[in-house]
Design a protein around this motif. Sequence first.
Motif, PDB file in Angstrom:
ATOM      1  N   ALA A 134      -2.475  -3.758  -4.937  1.00 40.20           N
ATOM      2  CA  ALA A 134      -2.623  -3.629  -3.487  1.00 40.20           C
ATOM      3  C   ALA A 134      -1.533  -4.404  -2.755  1.00 40.20           C
ATOM      4  N   THR A 135      -1.100  -3.855  -1.641  1.00 40.01           N
ATOM      5  CA  THR A 135      -0.339  -4.638  -0.671  1.00 40.01           C
ATOM      6  C   THR A 135      -1.352  -5.404   0.171  1.00 40.01           C
ATOM      7  N   LEU A 136      -1.119  -6.684   0.369  1.00 43.92           N
ATOM      8  CA  LEU A 136      -2.124  -7.544   0.986  1.00 43.92           C
ATOM      9  C   LEU A 136      -1.865  -7.830   2.461  1.00 43.92           C
ATOM     10  N   TYR A 137      -0.726  -8.458   2.786  1.00 44.95           N
ATOM     11  CA  TYR A 137      -0.453  -8.879   4.166  1.00 44.95           C
ATOM     12  C   TYR A 137       1.036  -9.186   4.308  1.00 44.95           C
ATOM     13  N   PRO A 138       1.535  -9.263   5.554  1.00 43.77           N
ATOM     14  CA  PRO A 138       2.947  -9.641   5.748  1.00 43.77           C
ATOM     15  C   PRO A 138       3.174 -11.096   5.384  1.00 43.77           C
ATOM     16  N   GLU A 139       4.340 -11.362   4.779  1.00 44.03           N
ATOM     17  CA  GLU A 139       4.759 -12.727   4.466  1.00 44.03           C
ATOM     18  C   GLU A 139       5.966 -13.075   5.319  1.00 44.03           C
ATOM     19  N   GLY A 177      -6.614 -13.162   5.684  1.00 45.92           N
ATOM     20  CA  GLY A 177      -7.674 -12.351   5.106  1.00 45.92           C
ATOM     21  C   GLY A 177      -8.034 -11.154   5.957  1.00 45.92           C
ATOM     22  N   LYS A 178      -7.842 -11.274   7.265  1.00 43.80           N
ATOM     23  CA  LYS A 178      -8.153 -10.163   8.173  1.00 43.80           C
ATOM     24  C   LYS A 178      -7.238  -8.966   7.942  1.00 43.80           C
ATOM     25  N   LEU A 179      -6.088  -9.223   7.317  1.00 40.84           N
ATOM     26  CA  LEU A 179      -5.113  -8.150   7.098  1.00 40.84           C
ATOM     27  C   LEU A 179      -5.246  -7.510   5.727  1.00 40.84           C
ATOM     28  N   ILE A 180      -6.100  -8.055   4.870  1.00 37.86           N
ATOM     29  CA  ILE A 180      -6.283  -7.498   3.530  1.00 37.86           C
ATOM     30  C   ILE A 180      -7.306  -6.373   3.627  1.00 37.86           C
ATOM     31  N   THR A 181      -6.835  -5.224   4.069  1.00 43.70           N
ATOM     32  CA  THR A 181      -7.685  -4.063   4.303  1.00 43.70           C
ATOM     33  C   THR A 181      -7.227  -2.900   3.435  1.00 43.70           C
ATOM     34  N   ALA A 182      -8.106  -1.942   3.244  1.00 46.55           N
ATOM     35  CA  ALA A 182      -7.765  -0.771   2.441  1.00 46.55           C
ATOM     36  C   ALA A 182      -6.608   0.002   3.060  1.00 46.55           C
ATOM     37  N   ASP A 183      -6.559   0.074   4.382  1.00 51.69           N
ATOM     38  CA  ASP A 183      -5.466   0.788   5.041  1.00 51.69           C
ATOM     39  C   ASP A 183      -4.117   0.142   4.727  1.00 51.69           C
ATOM     40  N   ASN A 184      -4.071  -1.192   4.733  1.00 44.25           N
ATOM     41  CA  ASN A 184      -2.816  -1.892   4.442  1.00 44.25           C
ATOM     42  C   ASN A 184      -2.464  -1.861   2.963  1.00 44.25           C
TER      43      ASN A 184
END
Length: 328
Positions: free
Chosen positions: A121-126, A297-304
């Motif tokens: 999975a892609t998780l969030y921007p770094e 954690g708010k950005l770790i979504t299925a869409d992302n």
Amino acid sequence: MAFSITRRAFSAGVGAAALLAGSGAAFAQQAFFRIGTGGTAGTYYPVGGLIANAISATGSSGVKDLVATAVASNGSVANISAIQSGAGEAGFTQSDVAYWAHSGTGLYEGKPKVEDLRLIATLYPETIHLVARADAGIKSVADLKGKRVSLDEPGSGTIVDARLVLAAYGLSEQDVKAEYLKPGPAGEKVQDNSLDAYFFVGGYPTGAIVELAATNNITLVPITGPEADKLLSEQKFFQADTVPEGTYKNVPETKTISVAAQLVTSAKQADDLIYNITKSLYSEDTQKSLQAGHAKGKLITADNAVKSAGIPFHPGAERYYKETGLLK
């Protein structure tokens, strides 16, 4: 240092019996799913702990006596090496480092391709943080010339991106007084005036910078202008990003760039195992835990999860995303 879960959890297939999806079959003995993260003062480590804990707590795999562990490490490159050697079952990495490893380009030019590397999975921007003492006179990347600058440890993704940023502004490691420290030790040296600036790539807010800003006058150096625009056009894994005002004490809104944090594994891992891990990552309980546990954690979504892929998905993860309509 590791974050270990002894409740229901997921484990890699290394040395384990076959996993039957949804069957409730149990392993004959306890096994482990080791997730390489990063330094304890960064973002990978706490988020990795949340993922290990949240996935374990869901108990949705129907598999008992498994242990998920978030393991501190040197970061992206070290995590990929651990997966490749079998010393870890999964790990966090920057999207650029994953792409280079799989394709044998960039940092991995002239080295064997890590052809078995697969995306969960892609998780969030770094975000690329360039932290400087407020009194160091560093207003742009170009001002780093001749300064004492930490690029992070060898084996990290940060050091790779720091070199790219320096090069975009016409600088190299030889143009700065380079040091190679994790953000915690680098912050300590900024605090005692023995370091002028340091790079760190991670999701904001990152704990080490929060702590530093609470007691010291720091600034984030913007990564903007034609140099940054050229870098964005040449390296497609970079994206424009903004650190909002107030993220760190007395630090105004800062324009910069980012890569994506990804959770990767090996093609050798069992399809059903990775399917169950992926499914549990996006369960309602896990999503609540991630959102409550860390700003990223708010950005770790299925869409992302299916964005900025760069490398092939593991078949188990791909099956979940196709079932949910996220991939065709």
